[in-house]
Design a protein around this motif. Sequence first.
Motif, PDB file in Angstrom:
ATOM      1  N   UNK A   1       0.800  -1.213   0.000  1.00  0.00           N
ATOM      2  CA  UNK A   1       0.000   0.000   0.000  1.00  0.00           C
ATOM      3  C   UNK A   1       0.837   1.269   0.000  1.00  0.00           C
ATOM      4  N   UNK A   2       0.143   2.394  -0.157  1.00  0.00           N
ATOM      5  CA  UNK A   2       0.806   3.699  -0.180  1.00  0.00           C
ATOM      6  C   UNK A   2       1.179   4.117   1.242  1.00  0.00           C
ATOM      7  N   UNK A   3       2.469   4.306   1.479  1.00  0.00           N
ATOM      8  CA  UNK A   3       2.938   4.724   2.796  1.00  0.00           C
ATOM      9  C   UNK A   3       3.874   5.924   2.661  1.00  0.00           C
ATOM     10  N   UNK A   4       4.160   6.561   3.784  1.00  0.00           N
ATOM     11  CA  UNK A   4       5.020   7.749   3.807  1.00  0.00           C
ATOM     12  C   UNK A   4       6.475   7.302   3.827  1.00  0.00           C
ATOM     13  N   UNK A   5       7.133   7.422   2.695  1.00  0.00           N
ATOM     14  CA  UNK A   5       8.518   6.968   2.576  1.00  0.00           C
ATOM     15  C   UNK A   5       9.511   8.114   2.421  1.00  0.00           C
ATOM     16  N   UNK A   6       9.065   9.273   1.973  1.00  0.00           N
ATOM     17  CA  UNK A   6       9.954  10.421   1.785  1.00  0.00           C
ATOM     18  C   UNK A   6       9.813  11.392   2.961  1.00  0.00           C
ATOM     19  N   UNK A   7       8.809  12.246   2.908  1.00  0.00           N
ATOM     20  CA  UNK A   7       8.522  13.107   4.055  1.00  0.00           C
ATOM     21  C   UNK A   7       7.608  12.348   5.020  1.00  0.00           C
ATOM     22  N   UNK A   8       7.878  12.501   6.331  1.00  0.00           N
ATOM     23  CA  UNK A   8       7.096  11.770   7.338  1.00  0.00           C
ATOM     24  C   UNK A   8       6.793  12.705   8.508  1.00  0.00           C
ATOM     25  N   UNK A   9       5.524  12.741   8.914  1.00  0.00           N
ATOM     26  CA  UNK A   9       5.122  13.440  10.131  1.00  0.00           C
ATOM     27  C   UNK A   9       4.602  12.413  11.120  1.00  0.00           C
ATOM     28  N   UNK A  10       5.115  12.465  12.345  1.00  0.00           N
ATOM     29  CA  UNK A  10       4.736  11.494  13.365  1.00  0.00           C
ATOM     30  C   UNK A  10       4.563  12.199  14.705  1.00  0.00           C
ATOM     31  N   UNK A  11       3.556  11.763  15.462  1.00  0.00           N
ATOM     32  CA  UNK A  11       3.347  12.273  16.811  1.00  0.00           C
ATOM     33  C   UNK A  11       3.695  11.176  17.799  1.00  0.00           C
ATOM     34  N   UNK A  12       4.453  11.534  18.805  1.00  0.00           N
ATOM     35  CA  UNK A  12       4.814  10.586  19.852  1.00  0.00           C
ATOM     36  C   UNK A  12       4.345  11.127  21.191  1.00  0.00           C
ATOM     37  N   UNK A  13       3.638  10.304  21.932  1.00  0.00           N
ATOM     38  CA  UNK A  13       3.262  10.643  23.300  1.00  0.00           C
ATOM     39  C   UNK A  13       4.415  10.191  24.184  1.00  0.00           C
ATOM     40  N   UNK A  14       5.233  11.122  24.622  1.00  0.00           N
ATOM     41  CA  UNK A  14       6.560  10.796  25.139  1.00  0.00           C
ATOM     42  C   UNK A  14       6.541   9.868  26.350  1.00  0.00           C
ATOM     43  N   UNK A  15       5.671  10.139  27.324  1.00  0.00           N
ATOM     44  CA  UNK A  15       5.688   9.326  28.532  1.00  0.00           C
ATOM     45  C   UNK A  15       4.700   8.160  28.488  1.00  0.00           C
ATOM     46  N   UNK A  16       3.760   8.196  27.567  1.00  0.00           N
ATOM     47  CA  UNK A  16       2.758   7.123  27.494  1.00  0.00           C
ATOM     48  C   UNK A  16       2.672   6.664  26.048  1.00  0.00           C
ATOM     49  N   UNK A  17       3.652   5.888  25.644  1.00  0.00           N
ATOM     50  CA  UNK A  17       3.786   5.531  24.238  1.00  0.00           C
ATOM     51  C   UNK A  17       2.898   4.349  23.863  1.00  0.00           C
ATOM     52  N   UNK A  18       1.779   4.180  24.558  1.00  0.00           N
ATOM     53  CA  UNK A  18       0.899   3.059  24.264  1.00  0.00           C
ATOM     54  C   UNK A  18      -0.026   3.346  23.096  1.00  0.00           C
ATOM     55  N   UNK A  19      -0.293   4.633  22.835  1.00  0.00           N
ATOM     56  CA  UNK A  19      -1.181   4.980  21.740  1.00  0.00           C
ATOM     57  C   UNK A  19      -0.416   4.973  20.425  1.00  0.00           C
ATOM     58  N   UNK A  20      -1.123   4.575  19.366  1.00  0.00           N
ATOM     59  CA  UNK A  20      -0.510   4.553  18.044  1.00  0.00           C
ATOM     60  C   UNK A  20      -1.027   5.730  17.244  1.00  0.00           C
ATOM     61  N   UNK A  21      -0.111   6.541  16.752  1.00  0.00           N
ATOM     62  CA  UNK A  21      -0.478   7.656  15.911  1.00  0.00           C
ATOM     63  C   UNK A  21       0.112   7.420  14.523  1.00  0.00           C
ATOM     64  N   UNK A  22      -0.725   7.441  13.500  1.00  0.00           N
ATOM     65  CA  UNK A  22      -0.242   7.082  12.166  1.00  0.00           C
ATOM     66  C   UNK A  22       0.763   8.098  11.631  1.00  0.00           C
ATOM     67  N   UNK A  23       1.705   7.605  10.838  1.00  0.00           N
ATOM     68  CA  UNK A  23       2.611   8.493  10.118  1.00  0.00           C
ATOM     69  C   UNK A  23       1.830   9.128   8.974  1.00  0.00           C
ATOM     70  N   UNK A  24       1.930  10.444   8.843  1.00  0.00           N
ATOM     71  CA  UNK A  24       1.166  11.168   7.829  1.00  0.00           C
ATOM     72  C   UNK A  24       2.096  11.881   6.866  1.00  0.00           C
TER      73      UNK A  24
END
Length: 417
Positions: free
Chosen positions: A152-175
């Motif tokens: 499938x189409x994924x972010x391979x060149x430019x990537x934006x990602x959110x990280x919840x620093x202390x609670x990394x249990x949530x998954x945030x998609x790369x956009x």
Amino acid sequence: MRFKMASQLIKFIVLAIAVHYCSASAHRTPRQAGPGSIFTVGNGEQCLGSDRTTGGVCLSRNQCNTQGGKAIGFCGVFATCCSLNACDVRTNTKVAMFINPPLNKESSGLECSYNVEINNNNVCQMRIDFETFNLAPPTTVDPVENVTQRPGYTCRNDIFQITNLQANSEFFPALCGDNNGQHLYVRVNASTNSRSIRLNFKIADRNTQPNLPQATWKIKVTQLECFNTLGKYRDGILEAITSSLPSTPLTSTADRDEYLIAPPGCLQYYPDRSGAFESFNYNRGAGPYIANLAYATCFKRTPDVCGIKFTSASFEMAYRSDENLYLDTDCQINPVTQGAAQSEDYLFIPEAETADGLRGSKFCGGSASNQIIASTPPGPLYVHFNSDNLVTDDIPEAGYRFNYNVLNNCYLRVSNF
């Protein structure tokens, strides 16, 4: 004696109201913001620079310098309009605005991060609004002769990602791609030490890939406060004093933020009674949507609301076969009988019925194209998007865009909506 006590009580009430009003004004969100005061001292609200076109955040000069920002004008007498267009910024303001640094072929190929720390212990969510968001689009591998399916189409060149620093249990998609006007929510919780998030951009080198579009972004992060028992108890005396007075200027920050607080489990949330939403990288109907996504888009359900109407502006998703209705089991395969890999992209709309009388929950292919769909579930109002990691040649994955209106009369037939 009684007159003196009454006089002191009146002074106390006036002082309490003044303190409460000043506190409320300092944290007023853009939705409730009135005309700017000349006495602004740096409250994190949006502002315009001296050129009246460049946006920034109203901060004290010290705050602006500490966060690596650049003063682009004034807001009030005591604050500066600060453009946070540097990387590696750290902030804890109620509202933060992040703008891409000047990018060219010499400066591309960089990584840019922003750390947002909670403003106070009442903050429970952060809403990230993409006022501008243009990165390189998602891509897949080149086609191979006699092979019809690819990843499938994924972010391979430019990537934006959110990280919840202390609670990394949530998954945030790369956009990536074109996401102007989109938004998403991140949960934070001081009691579980989830006190900050990181917004991270990885930008591909334009020297080696000169055909990629220029990367630009303008991201607004708003910290939203939830009610808590301690805060309510602490403010109880003010509530008692001001209960008979107009509530608009005297409500707490949590009162005003309540409108924007998203229900649990929602990546996106639309609290207005009507509006529009679309898939990530909808790109004005050109797509493609991003692979490996699974998230809910939610809508506000007030006591008078019984359902929601979706009017399709565009709908073009993958499908398995031309010989089906692109609904329910046509969109998702039972694992027991799955066999060879087949598309399982779909948009789930609970208790849905089209104006043509077609009923289903999972929509794929073109089943929702040019349709008016009513959803009348007994619980929350939402849709759920799912995309797999599979692309089939000659089957487009452009995505979708819908207009929506909440309903307060669900006894009419859907064809009458």
